[in-house]
Enzyme design. Structure first.
Site, mmCIF file in Angstrom:
data_model
loop_
_atom_site.group_PDB
_atom_site.id
_atom_site.type_symbol
_atom_site.label_atom_id
_atom_site.label_comp_id
_atom_site.label_asym_id
_atom_site.label_seq_id
_atom_site.Cartn_x
_atom_site.Cartn_y
_atom_site.Cartn_z
ATOM 1 C CG HIS A 48 16.790 30.968 51.221
ATOM 2 N ND1 HIS A 48 18.001 30.895 51.858
ATOM 3 C CD2 HIS A 48 17.063 31.459 49.992
ATOM 4 C CE1 HIS A 48 18.948 31.292 51.056
ATOM 5 N NE2 HIS A 48 18.407 31.658 49.913
ATOM 6 C CB ALA A 49 16.335 30.374 57.254
#
Ligand code: TYD
Length: 130
Positions: A48-49
């Site tokens: 994820h970011a």
């Protein structure tokens, strides 16, 4: 993409070392601390970011690999030193893998937990940063 490190100041002693995080050592004010532990071999974390969150990752015990992507380049780093902190800025996709037995990943974060601030789809990430 440039990998950004913090050299964590330490007090070395034959009886055991102390690594100290205080004041300006960190590039942001820490508002949350958490750690990953008991990660089974072969497990992959991250994926994820974050839209705004900044983090520093420290391998306080054992080792693991971090893969960073900014949409243009991909970099893989092995974290295996308790006196080095990897700075991960927002808008950076991260994957954590190859955890050694007993590895502990300490995370210092600039914000409290907020699921709405995560980007969990790589396709969405590419759209977000374009
Ligand atoms: P996640 O950040 O996706 O873990 P990782 O990147 O290490 O794979 O979080 C996993 C789960 O834990 C998710 O359901 C959210 C929850 N969580 C919290 O409730 N608070 C937190 O501070 C963190 C980091 C995760």
């Amino acid at each position: 993409m440039i990998i950004d490190w913090i050299d964590i100041p330490k007090v070395k002693n034959p009886k055991g070392n102390i690594a100290i995080l205080e004041g300006d050592t960190l590039p942001f004010e820490v508002r949350r601390v958490y750690y990953l532990y008991d990660v089974p071999s072969g497990a992959r974390r991250g994926g994820h970011a974050h839209k705004t969150l900044q983090q520093v990752l420290i391998a306080v015990s054992g080792s693991f690999d971090v893969v960073l992507k900014n949409g243009k380049t991909t970099q893989r780093i092995t974290l295996n030193r308790p006196d080095k902190g990897l700075i991960i800025s927002h808008n950076t996709w991260r994957e954590l893998e190859n955890f050694s037995s007993g590895a502990v990943c300490l995370v210092l974060a600039s914000e409290p937990y907020d699921e709405t601030e995560y980007i969990r789809s790589y396709k969405e990430f590419l759209k977000f940063i374009s």
